[in-house]
Design a protein around this motif. Structure first.
Motif, PDB file in Angstrom:
ATOM      1  N   LEU A 134       1.096  50.776  32.652  1.00  0.00           N
ATOM      2  CA  LEU A 134       0.322  52.015  32.595  1.00  0.00           C
ATOM      3  C   LEU A 134       1.029  53.077  31.756  1.00  0.00           C
ATOM      4  O   LEU A 134       0.404  53.789  30.967  1.00  0.00           O
ATOM      5  CB  LEU A 134       0.094  52.556  34.015  1.00  0.00           C
ATOM      6  N   VAL A 135       2.348  53.178  31.950  1.00  0.00           N
ATOM      7  CA  VAL A 135       3.159  54.162  31.208  1.00  0.00           C
ATOM      8  C   VAL A 135       4.353  53.414  30.626  1.00  0.00           C
ATOM      9  O   VAL A 135       5.425  53.364  31.231  1.00  0.00           O
ATOM     10  CB  VAL A 135       3.638  55.303  32.132  1.00  0.00           C
ATOM     11  N   PRO A 136       4.188  52.809  29.451  1.00  0.00           N
ATOM     12  CA  PRO A 136       5.259  51.991  28.872  1.00  0.00           C
ATOM     13  C   PRO A 136       6.585  52.736  28.788  1.00  0.00           C
ATOM     14  O   PRO A 136       6.631  53.909  28.423  1.00  0.00           O
ATOM     15  CB  PRO A 136       4.715  51.662  27.480  1.00  0.00           C
ATOM     16  N   TYR A 137       7.659  52.041  29.184  1.00  0.00           N
ATOM     17  CA  TYR A 137       9.046  52.504  29.089  1.00  0.00           C
ATOM     18  C   TYR A 137       9.446  53.523  30.151  1.00  0.00           C
ATOM     19  O   TYR A 137      10.631  53.733  30.382  1.00  0.00           O
ATOM     20  CB  TYR A 137       9.343  53.104  27.701  1.00  0.00           C
ATOM     21  N   TYR A 138       8.489  54.197  30.789  1.00  0.00           N
ATOM     22  CA  TYR A 138       8.831  55.318  31.667  1.00  0.00           C
ATOM     23  C   TYR A 138       9.665  54.889  32.878  1.00  0.00           C
ATOM     24  O   TYR A 138      10.592  55.597  33.289  1.00  0.00           O
ATOM     25  CB  TYR A 138       7.550  56.018  32.146  1.00  0.00           C
ATOM     26  N   PHE A 139       9.353  53.738  33.472  1.00  0.00           N
ATOM     27  CA  PHE A 139       9.995  53.347  34.720  1.00  0.00           C
ATOM     28  C   PHE A 139      11.240  52.473  34.524  1.00  0.00           C
ATOM     29  O   PHE A 139      11.773  51.937  35.489  1.00  0.00           O
ATOM     30  CB  PHE A 139       8.985  52.628  35.621  1.00  0.00           C
ATOM     31  N   THR A 140      11.689  52.351  33.294  1.00  0.00           N
ATOM     32  CA  THR A 140      12.882  51.572  32.993  1.00  0.00           C
ATOM     33  C   THR A 140      13.923  52.467  32.332  1.00  0.00           C
ATOM     34  O   THR A 140      13.585  53.337  31.534  1.00  0.00           O
ATOM     35  CB  THR A 140      12.535  50.388  32.075  1.00  0.00           C
ATOM     36  N   ARG A 141      15.175  52.253  32.664  1.00  0.00           N
ATOM     37  CA  ARG A 141      16.279  53.063  32.134  1.00  0.00           C
ATOM     38  C   ARG A 141      16.788  52.453  30.827  1.00  0.00           C
ATOM     39  O   ARG A 141      17.003  51.239  30.749  1.00  0.00           O
ATOM     40  CB  ARG A 141      17.400  53.123  33.179  1.00  0.00           C
ATOM     41  N   PHE A 142      16.968  53.303  29.822  1.00  0.00           N
ATOM     42  CA  PHE A 142      17.439  52.851  28.512  1.00  0.00           C
ATOM     43  C   PHE A 142      18.743  53.546  28.147  1.00  0.00           C
ATOM     44  O   PHE A 142      19.070  54.617  28.669  1.00  0.00           O
ATOM     45  CB  PHE A 142      16.384  53.140  27.433  1.00  0.00           C
ATOM     46  N   TRP A 143      19.472  52.933  27.199  1.00  0.00           N
ATOM     47  CA  TRP A 143      20.721  53.526  26.736  1.00  0.00           C
ATOM     48  C   TRP A 143      20.471  54.765  25.875  1.00  0.00           C
ATOM     49  O   TRP A 143      21.323  55.633  25.752  1.00  0.00           O
ATOM     50  CB  TRP A 143      21.534  52.519  25.938  1.00  0.00           C
ATOM     51  N   SER A 156      22.513  46.470  36.677  1.00  0.00           N
ATOM     52  CA  SER A 156      22.228  45.534  37.763  1.00  0.00           C
ATOM     53  C   SER A 156      22.714  44.125  37.455  1.00  0.00           C
ATOM     54  O   SER A 156      22.867  43.301  38.357  1.00  0.00           O
ATOM     55  CB  SER A 156      20.717  45.487  38.035  1.00  0.00           C
ATOM     56  N   GLY A 157      22.911  43.827  36.169  1.00  0.00           N
ATOM     57  CA  GLY A 157      23.322  42.490  35.771  1.00  0.00           C
ATOM     58  C   GLY A 157      22.183  41.491  35.712  1.00  0.00           C
ATOM     59  O   GLY A 157      22.406  40.301  35.481  1.00  0.00           O
ATOM     60  N   VAL A 158      20.951  41.963  35.884  1.00  0.00           N
ATOM     61  CA  VAL A 158      19.810  41.047  35.860  1.00  0.00           C
ATOM     62  C   VAL A 158      18.811  41.405  34.755  1.00  0.00           C
ATOM     63  O   VAL A 158      17.701  40.904  34.752  1.00  0.00           O
ATOM     64  CB  VAL A 158      19.089  41.004  37.230  1.00  0.00           C
ATOM     65  N   GLY A 159      19.215  42.288  33.844  1.00  0.00           N
ATOM     66  CA  GLY A 159      18.384  42.527  32.666  1.00  0.00           C
ATOM     67  C   GLY A 159      17.721  43.879  32.567  1.00  0.00           C
ATOM     68  O   GLY A 159      17.231  44.240  31.494  1.00  0.00           O
ATOM     69  N   ASN A 160      17.682  44.654  33.658  1.00  0.00           N
ATOM     70  CA  ASN A 160      17.039  45.965  33.593  1.00  0.00           C
ATOM     71  C   ASN A 160      17.440  46.808  34.788  1.00  0.00           C
ATOM     72  O   ASN A 160      17.870  46.286  35.814  1.00  0.00           O
ATOM     73  CB  ASN A 160      15.512  45.826  33.512  1.00  0.00           C
ATOM     74  N   ASP A 161      17.302  48.127  34.630  1.00  0.00           N
ATOM     75  CA  ASP A 161      17.512  49.074  35.727  1.00  0.00           C
ATOM     76  C   ASP A 161      16.254  49.923  35.887  1.00  0.00           C
ATOM     77  O   ASP A 161      15.661  50.359  34.895  1.00  0.00           O
ATOM     78  CB  ASP A 161      18.684  50.024  35.446  1.00  0.00           C
ATOM     79  N   PHE A 162      15.877  50.178  37.135  1.00  0.00           N
ATOM     80  CA  PHE A 162      14.731  51.045  37.418  1.00  0.00           C
ATOM     81  C   PHE A 162      15.149  52.491  37.180  1.00  0.00           C
ATOM     82  O   PHE A 162      16.216  52.930  37.641  1.00  0.00           O
ATOM     83  CB  PHE A 162      14.290  50.849  38.869  1.00  0.00           C
ATOM     84  N   ALA A 163      14.318  53.252  36.479  1.00  0.00           N
ATOM     85  CA  ALA A 163      14.661  54.634  36.098  1.00  0.00           C
ATOM     86  C   ALA A 163      14.414  55.583  37.260  1.00  0.00           C
ATOM     87  O   ALA A 163      13.519  56.440  37.233  1.00  0.00           O
ATOM     88  CB  ALA A 163      13.873  55.052  34.863  1.00  0.00           C
ATOM     89  N   THR A 164      15.245  55.475  38.279  1.00  0.00           N
ATOM     90  CA  THR A 164      15.040  56.243  39.508  1.00  0.00           C
ATOM     91  C   THR A 164      15.151  57.750  39.277  1.00  0.00           C
ATOM     92  O   THR A 164      14.641  58.536  40.079  1.00  0.00           O
ATOM     93  CB  THR A 164      16.068  55.837  40.573  1.00  0.00           C
ATOM     94  N   GLN A 165      15.829  58.155  38.193  1.00  0.00           N
ATOM     95  CA  GLN A 165      16.039  59.586  37.942  1.00  0.00           C
ATOM     96  C   GLN A 165      14.784  60.300  37.455  1.00  0.00           C
ATOM     97  O   GLN A 165      14.734  61.523  37.447  1.00  0.00           O
ATOM     98  CB  GLN A 165      17.172  59.781  36.915  1.00  0.00           C
ATOM     99  N   ARG A 166      13.758  59.547  37.070  1.00  0.00           N
ATOM    100  CA  ARG A 166      12.526  60.163  36.586  1.00  0.00           C
ATOM    101  C   ARG A 166      11.638  60.536  37.776  1.00  0.00           C
ATOM    102  O   ARG A 166      11.544  59.806  38.766  1.00  0.00           O
ATOM    103  CB  ARG A 166      11.805  59.215  35.633  1.00  0.00           C
TER     104      ARG A 166
END
Length: 218
Positions: A134-143, A156-166
């Motif tokens: 629905l909102v691309p990129y918003y819920f994932t944390r990027f460098w 997390s070591g599994v390929g992605n982190d949830f962007a909890t700070q948003r």
């Protein structure tokens, strides 16, 4: 672990309930005179049990289970849906909901509180997460701030982190916790890899849940 608690025939649980939510509800089971399953937990005298992940996770394939299919459950797909491989009929959503509730009720009826192991720090597949569609990129944390799937944080070591700070990711986590408490009567939560969840979100989650349900533990 819901599956491991009753998957063996020596658990004494009836075959169709082994490895399932309902397997955790059967009383009067034993192996060679020693209590198993729920009766074993009762004789231990515990006041709480912590369930390893019981929300919907990525594998095994809940519609085509084999005898050795196994997962710890730390590969979340839908945070607010009970795992189908632990239900007696994963093709019907109402079955997993009702059987999960029966499991919690069985624990409560025996004076045992239920703590959920929740994994809000990452997803089985960030690109496939319904909210990221629905909102691309918003819920994932990027460098960086470019929203490039090749530059995803991987604490997390599994390929992605949830962007909890948003803000809406934070709101989603709070709503999810309240949902499990109010719909399923969960008594507490253990956060997997809490270090990947920002402190503002952690604090807000505790405050908002305990505002309505002060006895829920974190």
């Amino acid at each position: 672990h819901v599956r491991e608690m009753t998957i063996e025939s020596t658990s004494g649980v009836k075959a169709e309930w082994r490895g399932k939510f309902l397997g955790m509800t059967q009383e009067g089971t034993n192996y060679q005179g020693r209590a198993t399953g729920l009766d074993h937990l009762k004789e231990l005298g515990v006041t709480h049990v912590q369930l390893m992940p019981v929300y919907d996770f990525g594998w095994p394939d809940e519609y085509n289970l084999g005898g050795t299919d196994y997962s710890w459950g730390y590969n979340p797909r839908h945070f607010n849906v009970p795992e189908g491989s632990y239900s007696t009929n994963p093709e019907k959503g109402e079955v997993r909901v009702n059987e999960f509730k029966q499991m919690v009720q069985a624990f409560h009826s025996n004076g045992i509180n239920v703590v959920m192991d929740v994994v809000y720090n990452h997803l089985d597949s960030a690109g496939d997460f319904c909210y990221n569609k629905l909102v691309p990129y918003y819920f994932t944390r990027f460098w960086d701030k470019n929203g490039d799937w090749g530059n995803v944080c991987n604490g997390s070591g599994v390929g992605n982190d949830f962007a909890t700070q948003r803000s809406m990711a934070r709101n989603y986590i709070v709503d999810s916790l309240l949902y499990w408490v109010e719909e399923y009567h969960i008594d507490g939560f253990r956060f997997d890899l809490a270090g990947l969840i920002d402190i503002v979100t952690i604090n807000e989650a505790i405050v908002e849940v305990q505002k309505k349900h002060p006895n829920v533990i974190f």
